[in-house]
Design a protein around this motif. Structure first.
Motif, short mmCIF file in Angstrom:
data_model
loop_
_atom_site.label_atom_id
_atom_site.label_comp_id
_atom_site.label_asym_id
_atom_site.label_seq_id
_atom_site.Cartn_x
_atom_site.Cartn_y
_atom_site.Cartn_z
N UNK A 46 -0.95 -8.10 -0.33
CA UNK A 46 -1.87 -6.95 -0.35
C UNK A 46 -1.71 -6.09 0.90
N UNK A 47 -1.59 -6.72 2.06
CA UNK A 47 -1.39 -5.97 3.30
C UNK A 47 -0.09 -5.18 3.25
N UNK A 48 0.96 -5.82 2.74
CA UNK A 48 2.25 -5.15 2.61
C UNK A 48 2.13 -3.94 1.69
N UNK A 49 1.47 -4.11 0.55
CA UNK A 49 1.32 -3.03 -0.42
C UNK A 49 0.50 -1.88 0.15
N UNK A 50 -0.55 -2.22 0.86
CA UNK A 50 -1.40 -1.18 1.46
C UNK A 50 -0.59 -0.36 2.47
N UNK A 51 0.19 -1.03 3.29
CA UNK A 51 0.98 -0.34 4.31
C UNK A 51 2.12 0.47 3.69
N UNK A 52 2.81 -0.11 2.73
CA UNK A 52 3.99 0.55 2.17
C UNK A 52 3.64 1.57 1.08
N UNK A 53 2.46 1.44 0.52
CA UNK A 53 2.06 2.36 -0.55
C UNK A 53 2.61 1.98 -1.92
N UNK A 54 3.17 0.78 -2.01
CA UNK A 54 3.73 0.32 -3.28
C UNK A 54 2.62 -0.34 -4.12
N UNK A 55 2.68 -0.20 -5.44
CA UNK A 55 1.67 -0.80 -6.31
C UNK A 55 1.73 -2.33 -6.27
N UNK A 56 0.57 -2.96 -6.10
CA UNK A 56 0.46 -4.41 -5.98
C UNK A 56 1.08 -5.13 -7.17
N UNK A 57 0.76 -4.68 -8.38
CA UNK A 57 1.27 -5.35 -9.58
C UNK A 57 2.79 -5.35 -9.65
#
Length: 65
Positions: A46-57
């Motif tokens: 989740x932290x990675x997705x939030x930072x990178x802007x990539x969708x979690x799913x």
């Protein structure tokens, strides 16, 4: 029953982004620094997705395949 991944590792980032292992490791280090995490602390998907802007799913699907 399939378990959900919580942590993300350089190999996962390499697979998602196409970066080299070293670039992926440095990218995770950069994220940790921006989140004020210590060296020994793990980084969540989740932290990675939030930072990178990539969708979690999509990220979760790509690292669990």
């Amino acid at each position: 029953m399939k378990t959900t991944r919580v942590c993300i590792y350089p190999k996962d980032v390499q697979r998602i982004t196409g970066k080299t292992y070293t670039q992926a490791r440095l990218y995770l280090k950069k994220i940790k620094k921006s989140l004020n995490k210590e060296e020994h602390q793990l980084l969540s998907v989740q932290e990675f997705c939030h930072y990178s802007g990539l969708p979690y799913d999509e990220v979760l699907r790509s690292i669990t395949d």
